[in-house]
Design a protein around this motif. Sequence first.
Motif, PDB file in Angstrom:
ATOM      1  N   GLY A  43      -3.887  32.093  65.182  1.00  0.00           N
ATOM      2  CA  GLY A  43      -3.548  33.243  66.006  1.00  0.00           C
ATOM      3  C   GLY A  43      -2.131  33.260  66.553  1.00  0.00           C
ATOM      4  O   GLY A  43      -1.774  34.148  67.312  1.00  0.00           O
ATOM      5  N   PHE A  44      -1.311  32.279  66.171  1.00  0.00           N
ATOM      6  CA  PHE A  44       0.090  32.246  66.626  1.00  0.00           C
ATOM      7  C   PHE A  44       1.002  32.361  65.411  1.00  0.00           C
ATOM      8  O   PHE A  44       0.790  31.691  64.402  1.00  0.00           O
ATOM      9  N   THR A  45       2.030  33.192  65.528  1.00  0.00           N
ATOM     10  CA  THR A  45       2.977  33.369  64.442  1.00  0.00           C
ATOM     11  C   THR A  45       4.249  32.576  64.735  1.00  0.00           C
ATOM     12  O   THR A  45       4.920  32.835  65.744  1.00  0.00           O
ATOM     13  N   ALA A  46       4.540  31.622  63.874  1.00  0.00           N
ATOM     14  CA  ALA A  46       5.769  30.847  64.022  1.00  0.00           C
ATOM     15  C   ALA A  46       6.954  31.797  63.985  1.00  0.00           C
ATOM     16  O   ALA A  46       6.937  32.813  63.278  1.00  0.00           O
ATOM     17  N   ASN A  47       7.984  31.477  64.772  1.00  0.00           N
ATOM     18  CA  ASN A  47       9.139  32.365  64.830  1.00  0.00           C
ATOM     19  C   ASN A  47      10.435  31.586  64.952  1.00  0.00           C
ATOM     20  O   ASN A  47      10.449  30.447  65.402  1.00  0.00           O
ATOM     21  N   VAL A 147       6.702  24.301  58.639  1.00  0.00           N
ATOM     22  CA  VAL A 147       7.790  25.286  58.637  1.00  0.00           C
ATOM     23  C   VAL A 147       9.150  24.681  59.007  1.00  0.00           C
ATOM     24  O   VAL A 147      10.172  25.359  58.926  1.00  0.00           O
ATOM     25  N   LEU A 148       9.174  23.407  59.393  1.00  0.00           N
ATOM     26  CA  LEU A 148      10.427  22.775  59.802  1.00  0.00           C
ATOM     27  C   LEU A 148      11.459  22.770  58.673  1.00  0.00           C
ATOM     28  O   LEU A 148      12.645  23.026  58.917  1.00  0.00           O
ATOM     29  N   GLY A 149      11.053  22.508  57.448  1.00  0.00           N
ATOM     30  CA  GLY A 149      11.990  22.519  56.317  1.00  0.00           C
ATOM     31  C   GLY A 149      12.639  23.881  56.141  1.00  0.00           C
ATOM     32  O   GLY A 149      13.838  23.975  55.860  1.00  0.00           O
ATOM     33  N   ASP A 150      11.852  24.945  56.327  1.00  0.00           N
ATOM     34  CA  ASP A 150      12.414  26.303  56.252  1.00  0.00           C
ATOM     35  C   ASP A 150      13.467  26.497  57.341  1.00  0.00           C
ATOM     36  O   ASP A 150      14.525  27.081  57.097  1.00  0.00           O
ATOM     37  N   PHE A 151      13.171  26.018  58.542  1.00  0.00           N
ATOM     38  CA  PHE A 151      14.119  26.155  59.648  1.00  0.00           C
ATOM     39  C   PHE A 151      15.401  25.379  59.342  1.00  0.00           C
ATOM     40  O   PHE A 151      16.510  25.888  59.563  1.00  0.00           O
ATOM     41  N   GLN A 152      15.273  24.183  58.816  1.00  0.00           N
ATOM     42  CA  GLN A 152      16.458  23.397  58.463  1.00  0.00           C
ATOM     43  C   GLN A 152      17.278  24.107  57.390  1.00  0.00           C
ATOM     44  O   GLN A 152      18.510  24.136  57.461  1.00  0.00           O
ATOM     45  N   ASP A 153      16.603  24.730  56.415  1.00  0.00           N
ATOM     46  CA  ASP A 153      17.313  25.516  55.391  1.00  0.00           C
ATOM     47  C   ASP A 153      18.046  26.688  56.045  1.00  0.00           C
ATOM     48  O   ASP A 153      19.189  26.989  55.695  1.00  0.00           O
TER      49      ASP A 153
END
Length: 169
Positions: A43-47, A147-153
């Motif tokens: 129910g939470f969307t990472a942002n 999702v951390l890898g996406d954030f680092q990218d």
Amino acid sequence: MPLILPVPIEFRLPEDWLPAPAPEGADAADVAFAAVYQQPEAGFTANITVDGAFLPDTVTLAELAEESVERLREVAESVALAHRREVGSAEAPALTQRLTFSTAADGSRRDLVQSQVYLSMSDVDDPRKRAAVRLALTATAAQHDEVLGDFQDFVRTVRPVNTPPGTGA
């Protein structure tokens, strides 16, 4: 109304992320850009959010990061600094930090993790002016590592944009 960054930047969003309206709540008025992950978890969307401000010469990135921790403590529970490290170079200093906290939303309690990156940049029109841009990933504790890898990218693509004199940011 979203904040306009003190230093114009460009970046590329990773696959599976979409631009979104600025989030509601604390710091929402200070957000210049927001993106959401297409696969919510529990129910939470990472942002991902982006904000920034000009810095007085006497303020360090560590002090700015500590202010962020204190602001989060005003609106969340159990805020803990899990990690902080200065990175970058003398010409392009940066700081990373990871915060863990709990918050209640829609009648349920969520354990969240926020990874923040602070980038120090010079104003393109006046290099004597220093600005900090904060990039933040907020996700559930269960989804953060996914999702951390996406954030680092995403962070690796952030670059200042040089604007022609007189055109503004």
